[in-house]
Design a protein around this motif. Structure first.
Motif, PDB file in Angstrom:
ATOM      1  N   TYR A  82      -4.374   1.267  12.653  1.00 47.92           N
ATOM      2  CA  TYR A  82      -3.968   1.143  11.255  1.00 47.92           C
ATOM      3  C   TYR A  82      -3.699   2.536  10.675  1.00 47.92           C
ATOM      4  O   TYR A  82      -4.384   3.004   9.757  1.00 47.92           O
ATOM      5  CB  TYR A  82      -5.049   0.420  10.461  1.00 47.92           C
ATOM      6  CG  TYR A  82      -5.198  -1.029  10.831  1.00 47.92           C
ATOM      7  CD1 TYR A  82      -4.331  -1.994  10.335  1.00 47.92           C
ATOM      8  CD2 TYR A  82      -6.204  -1.438  11.695  1.00 47.92           C
ATOM      9  CE1 TYR A  82      -4.467  -3.335  10.688  1.00 47.92           C
ATOM     10  CE2 TYR A  82      -6.351  -2.773  12.058  1.00 47.92           C
ATOM     11  CZ  TYR A  82      -5.484  -3.711  11.550  1.00 47.92           C
ATOM     12  OH  TYR A  82      -5.618  -5.036  11.899  1.00 47.92           O
ATOM     13  N   GLN A 126      -3.236   3.001   6.919  1.00 45.80           N
ATOM     14  CA  GLN A 126      -4.400   2.768   6.068  1.00 45.80           C
ATOM     15  C   GLN A 126      -5.560   3.716   6.351  1.00 45.80           C
ATOM     16  O   GLN A 126      -6.299   4.089   5.433  1.00 45.80           O
ATOM     17  CB  GLN A 126      -4.899   1.325   6.260  1.00 45.80           C
ATOM     18  CG  GLN A 126      -3.819   0.275   6.166  1.00 45.80           C
ATOM     19  CD  GLN A 126      -3.087   0.302   4.847  1.00 45.80           C
ATOM     20  OE1 GLN A 126      -3.713   0.345   3.784  1.00 45.80           O
ATOM     21  NE2 GLN A 126      -1.765   0.287   4.891  1.00 45.80           N
ATOM     22  N   THR A 182       0.863  -1.179   0.000  1.00 45.36           N
ATOM     23  CA  THR A 182       0.000   0.000   0.000  1.00 45.36           C
ATOM     24  C   THR A 182       0.901   1.232   0.000  1.00 45.36           C
ATOM     25  O   THR A 182       2.088   1.137   0.312  1.00 45.36           O
ATOM     26  CB  THR A 182      -0.914   0.028   1.234  1.00 45.36           C
ATOM     27  OG1 THR A 182      -0.110  -0.024   2.427  1.00 45.36           O
ATOM     28  CG2 THR A 182      -1.885  -1.145   1.224  1.00 45.36           C
ATOM     29  N   ARG A 238       2.496  -3.058   8.715  1.00 44.45           N
ATOM     30  CA  ARG A 238       1.137  -3.602   8.780  1.00 44.45           C
ATOM     31  C   ARG A 238       1.047  -4.682   9.858  1.00 44.45           C
ATOM     32  O   ARG A 238       0.044  -4.764  10.568  1.00 44.45           O
ATOM     33  CB  ARG A 238       0.720  -4.158   7.426  1.00 44.45           C
ATOM     34  CG  ARG A 238      -0.719  -4.688   7.381  1.00 44.45           C
ATOM     35  CD  ARG A 238      -1.752  -3.579   7.519  1.00 44.45           C
ATOM     36  NE  ARG A 238      -1.912  -2.862   6.287  1.00 44.45           N
ATOM     37  CZ  ARG A 238      -2.856  -3.147   5.372  1.00 44.45           C
ATOM     38  NH1 ARG A 238      -3.703  -4.118   5.581  1.00 44.45           N
ATOM     39  NH2 ARG A 238      -2.949  -2.422   4.274  1.00 44.45           N
TER      40      ARG A 238
END
Length: 230
Positions: A176, A179, A43, A51
Motif C-alpha cells: 500500500y 497509503q 486519498t 488502491r
C-alpha cells in the motif's frame, strides 16, 4: 464456507491489524477471508485503480485468501439498515465461525461505523423469516483487532504469536505505497514502523518475537492450556 472472516473498513486495515494472523491461520489449515467494506478512496496519493492494484498485491503476500469488497461509500460509512442487510447476506454466504472486526474505540468514524455494522449484521444474519438472501447463520464469536487512529495502549484479551509471519505482514503492508510508504514523513518512523513496534512489544510480553493483540467483549473459552505462551 470460511472458518474466519476479517471485516475491514478500508483496504489496508486487515493487513495492519491482523495480517500476521491471516497468514498463520491459513498455514494451520483455516479457510480465511477478507471483506473490505469500502474502496478507501479518495486519498491524497491514491485512486480507485491504484488502491485495487495495491490490495491485490497485498493479498498475494497474505497467501491469496478469499477477498471481496462490499462497495460501501468511503468517508461516509454508516451502520444503516441497508448496509446491515448487505453484510448479513455475506455472513450467510461464507458462514464464518469467527469474525475479526475493528476495535470499538477509534477516532475514525468509518471504523466506528464498521464495528457497529459488524455487530448488528451478525445478529441479523441469524434471523428467520427475513428477506436477507441465504440461510440463517450466526457467527460464533467476534474478536476485535487494532487498526486505530488513536494514540492508545491496547488492552487485549489475548495475543497471537506471528513471529514466523511478520515478514509476510510487512511485505503486505508495503504494497500500500499510496497509503503507508509514499506519504510518510522523511526521517521519522512511519505507520509500518509503528505497527512493527507494537507487534514486537506484544511479542515481548508473551516471550516471542512478534504478536498481534485482540480484544473480546465476551469471555474467551479454552479447551486446553498447553498452548499458552508463558
Amino acid at each position: 464456507m470460511l472458518d474466519a472472516l476479517v471485516v475491514a473498513p478500508h483496504p489496508d486495515d486487515a493487513e495492519l491489524g491482523v495480517g500476521g494472523t491471516i497468514v498463520r491461520l491459513s498455514k494451520q489449515g483455516w479457510k480465511v477471508g477478507v471483506l473490505d467494506l469500502t474502496s478507501g478512496e479518495p486519498t491524497p496519493l491514491g485512486s480507485l485503480e491504484r488502491r485495487a492494484a495495491e490490495t491485490a498485491a497485498a493479498n498475494a503476500h497474505l497467501g491469496n485468501p478469499w477477498r471481496k469488497n462490499l462497495g460501501l461509500p468511503n468517508r461516509s460509512l454508516e451502520p444503516t439498515l441497508a448496509n446491515r442487510r448487505a453484510l448479513a447476506a455475506v455472513f450467510r454466504q461464507v458462514r464464518p465461525r469467527l469474525i475479526f472486526a475493528p476495535y470499538w474505540e477509534d477516532a475514525h468514524p468509518d471504523h466506528l461505523a464498521a464495528t457497529k455494522l459488524v455487530e448488528d449484521a451478525r445478529f441479523w444474519s441469524k434471523l428467520s423469516k427475513s428477506d436477507i438472501p441465504g440461510e440463517p447463520f450466526h457467527p460464533a464469536r467476534i474478536l476485535y483487532y487494532f487498526s486505530v487512529h488513536l494514540r492508545i495502549v491496547e488492552r487485549p484479551s489475548l495475543v497471537l504469536d506471528v513471529s514466523d509471519e511478520i515478514d509476510a505482514k510487512v511485505a503486505a503492508m508495503r504494497c500500500y505505497r499510496s497509503q503507508l510508504v509514499d506519504n510518510q514523513p522523511a526521517g521519522r518512523p512511519g505507520v509500518i514502523d509503528s505497527v512493527c513496534d507494537r507487534t514486537r512489544f506484544w511479542g515481548h510480553m508473551v516471550g516471542v518475537g512478534h504478536a498481534e493483540p485482540f480484544a473480546s467483549r465476551e469471555p474467551v473459552g479454552l479447551g486446553r492450556l498447553d498452548s499458552l505462551l508463558l
